[in-house]
Every structure is written in C-alpha cells, then in structure tokens.
Design an enzyme around this catalytic site. Structure first.
Site, short mmCIF file in Angstrom:
data_model
loop_
_atom_site.label_atom_id
_atom_site.label_comp_id
_atom_site.label_asym_id
_atom_site.label_seq_id
_atom_site.Cartn_x
_atom_site.Cartn_y
_atom_site.Cartn_z
N SER A 576 0.97 -1.16 0.24
CA SER A 576 0.01 0.28 0.16
C SER A 576 0.87 1.24 -0.26
CB SER A 576 -1.30 -0.45 1.29
OG SER A 576 -0.62 0.46 2.44
N LYS A 619 -7.05 3.55 7.78
CA LYS A 619 -6.40 4.64 7.30
C LYS A 619 -6.91 5.96 7.62
CE LYS A 619 -4.16 1.10 4.55
NZ LYS A 619 -3.71 1.16 2.70
#
Length: 681
Positions: A576, A619
């Site tokens: 990511s 996140k």
C-alpha cells in the site's frame, strides 16, 4: 508373633474398594448417559473389580469413570428465542458496530427460525385404526401430522410438502415400506424414516436399518415409545439446522470489542459463555487431551471447559486463534479443523475420554487480529466479520456513556458525584491515546478517576466534580500526541503514507536522500520484500519517465538513492506504500517540496495505474488523528469509501486517483516554495 503375622504398628488396608465400585455402578445406572458411554463406564468398573486398589491404575480408572459421569452428554440450557431481546442486549452493551450487530442478528435470526418452525411428520399405514392411533399420539408433539394409506400416496405428498420425519408400515399395497425407504433415500435424503411392522424379525430389522431407516419398531406399537422416538428425531433436526451455519470469526485490531460482543451473544441467547485463549498454544494435546496410558493424563481444554460449564450448548469463544504455534508436539490448528466443522464435530474424539462427544450444539465463535495468518483450510470453515476501529466521536460517546461510569463504579462513585465534560473526553482521547480500540481510552479514564479519588481523600476536592479539559492536562501532564501532520512544514524527499497493521491504521513518513555513488538503491527501516519491490517499482517508473518529469537521466548512474522508513525496530511490509515512495523519490529528484498534511495510500504498476488497497476506514481515521487535511485514495476504492458513515467520509478532504500522474501536483509544491531541503551528499 508368627512369621507371617502383620506387625502391630501397620494398620490394615481399608476395605473400601467394593463400596467405591458399587457407588460408581449405581451412579452410572442413574445417570442418563448415551448407551455407548454407559457401556464403556460399566466395562471400566468391571475392570476395577479385578484391580488392586493400591496400584496407580485403580485411581486412574476411578477418575476416568467420574469424568464420564460429570460430562454434560445430554444437558442443555434453554435458548432465549426473542429477537427483540437480542437487539436490546447488543445495543445496551455496545455503542456503534452497526454492521457487526446486523450480521450477528441475522445469524441469531436463522437459529431462532429453525427452533420455532413447526415440524411435519408423515404417518403411512394401510390400516386406518393403526394410522389414526399413531397420528393422534404424535399430534401431542405440537407438530403438523400428515397421513397416507400407502407408499404411492406418501410420495405424492412428499413431492408437494417438506416432511421432517416419516413413520411407515413395512407391508403395504402398491408400494411397501422398504420401497418407500429407498425412494426417500434417493430424493429426500434429509428426511428421517421410522419403520413399524407386525412382521418384526431380526432379519427384517437389520435389512431396514442397513438401507437407511433410523429406527425399527414392532407392532403392536407402544405409542409412548413412538412419540419419544419421533420427538428425539425432530429435536436433533432442529439442533442440526440451528448450528449448520458458518463459524463466526471476529477479526480486527485489539480493543475493538470482539470478546465482549461474544459475551453479548451468549447473554442474548441466555447461554453460558466459555472463553479459551489459544495464544501461544503449541501442543495439540491441549485441545484433544492425552491418552490414559500416559502418567498424569487429562482431558483436553475443549472437554474440560464443557465439563466446567455443565452444559453441552454454551457459546464457546476461541480467542486469539491467529496466534496458535506449531512445533514437534503437533499442530493445534489441525485439531481445530475438526472442532469447527459442523459435519465432523458431532463425533469429536478426545483422547482421554476415548469416545466421541457431540460438539454440534456448541456455538463456536473465534477471534483474530490478522486473519491472513490463519491456515487456508481453517479460514475456509469460518465467516469473517471485520471489526473496524472507532471514530473520534464514537470513542467520546463510549467514554462518556460506558467507560467513565464503569470506572467510577469501581471506586464507589456515581455520575452525580464525578462527571466528565464532552470537551474533557475529547482532550483525553486526542491528546493521550492513539490506538484503534478503546483499551488506552479506558486506561486513561481510570487513571483520571483514581487521581481525583486521591484528591478527594486528601480533601483537596469535594464532590460534585465536573472534569474539564484543563483538569485532564493537570492530572495527566502534557499532551503526548499532537496533530503533527497539520503543523509540519513541507520537505524535499519526505512524504506521508497510510498503512494498515494488526493494531489499526498508522501514519508513516517515508524519507529519501541521494548521495554520490554508482546508482544503487539503499533501503532501511526493517522492510519486508513487498515494500522493497514497491520501492524498486517506483524508481523504475520515475527512470522510465525521467524526461516527462524534467529529471537528468545521468543522476541515476552518478548517485545512490536511500529510502528510509523510521522506527527501524518495527518490521514493516505490505502492498500500500507504492505511490508514497514514488512521490518521495520524485520530490527528491525534482527538488520540489512535498506537503506533509497530505497522506497517500495505494500501489501502482509500471504503467502508472493506481491499484486498490484494503483497510481504508482504519487508514482514514489514523490520518484524522494525525491532523491530515487531504487524503489520496485509489479510484477503484471509491465505492467502498462512499458507503462509510459521514464522520469517516468527512474526516479529511478525499481525492480518488486512477493514475500516478494525477498525484504529482496534489502532493508536490513548486520548487519556488521550498522552505526546508535535504542537502546532497
């Protein structure tokens, strides 16, 4: 004294052996044990009759029989089948977690439907009197009764209706009982069949049972035995229906309520709750037990916990299932394949009791922080229910309504005596906690309550006390966390990225530097292979598009490039951080400072296409806690984000990107706005 006389100072051996065995035999006869277990227990007692009580095997045998007697073979607790009660319990004990609650209610609703659904029994007999008598007797079971005079009529009914159990005569015109049995076995294998006949012989009985009949009863039929037999079959079918669903696996960061939700499920069903932590378990004998031939043998934890709770249908939580170990003593995860499979756990074999125990009535729930750590066959047996981290408002609400009152009660205070203002709770959460769950919030609230309690005892303060934001700072000291991203100045070669771990979302900074060298790519920060490949991909993309970004191609041969992710003592890996590394390198090579209040997440290909990633809710909330103003997310994750609640969507300004070229101007400032820069080596 004679040569073989007993010395006067040695007491004779008490003659309690016969008494012990008779007591055990009487207990076995009185206990409602399954027939196979009763037979095993009586055989063991017979062995004790021939065993000297002074040797160790006698005590082992007695302990074994006592274990068989104490297990809840047929003891179950009554379920609470009111769905409204389940809704009330879940809402009273937990705030938020709406998706999790909805899935649990769906699971409970399917169980409730199986229990309240009216069963159907079909009676087939060519004698009207016999047929009516059986139908009347079975009608007392509160089930729907259908009748047929022969096998053909029964088949026509089965083609239109769902039937749970068939009671059929053996000798009939047109289609007899055995022909009907064979037809049912082929077309409706889940329907159970009982044969009753006046031509009862051993051969007929064996033949019918071999072909699939569940029971064989002779005529004249004992209606009470028939009713009890059918009732047992219907109850087993309902139980099999209610536990046929998947095993639930709660997964998410620590402190998000996985274990407490399991307790709430038990409370909603009025079942007993059992929790077994599997963290660090390396010996499969801890689950399956030891054979009695070993010294100090004992039953496994599954059977032992059922023995303690006293019922065979508790809510059984297997906690921390992703932290099971494996070594030369076996693989506990392999034992779980049998325990968690509804088709196998009906005959779970514990090596100590050495006879199958039915675990099908147990409602198993598992928890894990990282479900990817589980073996694939085990993961396939479970339905994953993710537990997301809490938003700031949810934490504040839970702190005010649940955690603070609980901490005050432990100290003997009520909310009328000590209370927290909403502003104080916000200060405590944002300034002193950073985890995805509620453990640190609960810990800090308890810390504040204890300090206030001490002040009250020292007569420095007197109730009623309203805790303000200033009180939080004075009691806990300076704030440990700040909105670092909101106040950080742009830097060349430093970008902010969002990653997901088993502890929730985290904001990380990726730093880069270049120095004289031979074109090597150096990477530090305890990085895994995936992150190293992401960095190599980012560098290759920039090199292949150097002209587009106005980068001198000679720099790649004359300089070494160093990529560093701080906190080197923590292992890092995952797919990511690709675009974050790419922007840090591009900032370094173009001398354009990168905004520190912009956070990125996503991988990309060599052609520049941005790929989707997971853990977006965690996140986004981690970025909010750090004061990030803008978040760049993959375009292919847009639908997933849009269905999240308003607080998550409004946590920061969200931009969805499909190409790496769309990211450059959102992250990098013009070189004229340079405020801080890294020097070249």
């Amino acid at each position: 004294m004679g040569l073989f006389s007993r010395p006067e100072n040695i007491a004779p051996v008490p003659e309690t052996t016969a008494t012990t065995q008779e007591e055990l035999r009487s207990a076995v006869e009185k206990a409602k044990l399954p027939e196979n277990v009763r037979h095993i227990a009586l055989e063991e007692i017979t062995k004790l009759d021939r065993t000297d009580p002074s040797i160790a095997e006698f005590g082992v045998g007695v302990t074994y029989v006592e274990m068989l007697l104490s297990l809840p073979w047929n003891i179950s607790s009554q379920d609470n089948l009111e769905l409204e009660n389940a809704v009330t319990v879940l809402n009273q004990e937990h705030f938020g977690l709406n998706g999790v609650k909805q899935r649990i209610l769906e699971y409970l609703a399917s169980n409730i439907t199986c229990h309240i659904k009216k069963s159907t029994v079909l009676v087939v007999d060519d004698e009207e009197i016999s047929r009516d008598n059986m139908a009347y007797a079975l009608g007392k079971l509160s089930c729907e009764i259908l009748v047929a005079s022969n096998g053909l009529e029964a088949v026509s009914i089965l083609e239109e209706r769902n039937v749970d159990c068939i009671v059929t005569d053996l000798k009939m015109q047109k289609m007899d009982g055995l022909e009907l049995l064979n037809y049912v076995q082929e077309e409706w294998p889940d329907t159970k069949l009982i044969i009753v006949t006046g031509y009862a012989t051993v051969d007929n009985a064996i033949g019918a049972l071999k072909q699939g009949a569940l029971h064989y009863l002779p005529k004249p039929i004992n209606l009470e035995i028939l009713r009890n037999t059918v009732q047992e079959i219907l109850e087993q079918q309902k139980q099999a229906c209610s536990v046929s669903g998947p095993i639930l696996c709660f997964t998410g960061p620590p402190g998000t309520g996985k274990t407490s939700i399991g307790k709430s499920v038990a409370n909603a069903l009025s079942r007993k709750f059992v929790r077994l932590s599997l963290a660090g378990m390396r010996d499969e004998a801890e689950l399956r037990g030891h054979r009695r031939t070993y010294v100090g043998a004992m039953a496994g934890r599954i059977i032992s916990e059922l023995n303690k709770c006293g019922v065979n249908n508790p809510v059984f939580m297997l906690d921390e299932i992703d932290k099971i170990g494996q070594d030369f003593r076996g693989d506990p995860a392999s034992v779980l394949l049998e325990i968690l499979d509804p088709e196998q756990n009906r005959h779970f074999l514990d090596y100590y009791i050495d006879t199958p125990f039915d675990l099908s009535r147990v409602m198993f729930i598992t928890t894990a922080n990282v479900v990817e750590n589980l073996p694939a066959p085990l993961r396939d047996r479970m339905e994953i229910i993710p537990f997301s981290c809490y938003t700031l408002n949810e934490k504040k609400q839970i702190g005010l309504d649940y955690l603070a009152p609980r901490q005050l009660r432990t100290l003997g205070y009520s909310q009328n005596e000590i209370s927290f203002t909403p502003e104080a709770m916000s200060t405590l959460i944002s300034g002193y906690t950073r985890d995805a769950g509620l453990r640190s919030v609960n810990r800090e609230i308890g810390n504040v309550c204890r300090k206030i309690n001490l002040q009250i005892l020292q007569q420095a303060k007197q109730p009623p006390i309203s805790v303000s934001s200033d009180d939080i700072v004075s009691l806990l000291g300076y704030e440990r966390y700040t909105f670092e991203a909101a106040t950080a100045q742009p830097l060349i070669g430093v970008t902010a990225g969002l990653v997901w771990s088993e502890y929730g979302g985290q904001l990380i900074y990726i730093e880069t530097a270049k120095m004289k060298g031979t074109g090597q790519l150096l990477m530090t920060g305890s990085l895994g292979d995936i992150l190293k490949e992401s960095a190599q991909t980012a560098l290759s993309f920039i090199r292949s598009n150097a002209t587009q970004f106005s980068i001198d191609e000679n720099i790649f041969e004359q300089r070494d490039i160093h990529v560093h992710i701080p906190a080197g003592d923590i292992s890092k890996d995952g797919a990511s951080a690709g675009i974050t590394i790419a922007m840090a390198l591009l900032s370094l090579l173009t001398r354009r400072p990168a905004r520190r209040d912009v956070a990125l997440t996503g991988e990309f290909t060599l052609s520049g296409r941005v790929l989707p990633v997971g853990g977006l809710r965690e996140k986004i909330l981690a970025a909010q806690q750090a004061g990030v103003r803008t978040i760049l997310l993959p375009k292919r994750n847009e639908r997933e984000v849009l269905v999240m609640n308003d607080e998550v969507r409004n946590a920061a300004e969200l931009h969805f990107i499909s190409s790496i070229n769309e990211v450059v101007d959102l992250v990098l400032l013009p070189s004229s706005e340079l405020q801080h820069a890294h020097g070249e080596g």
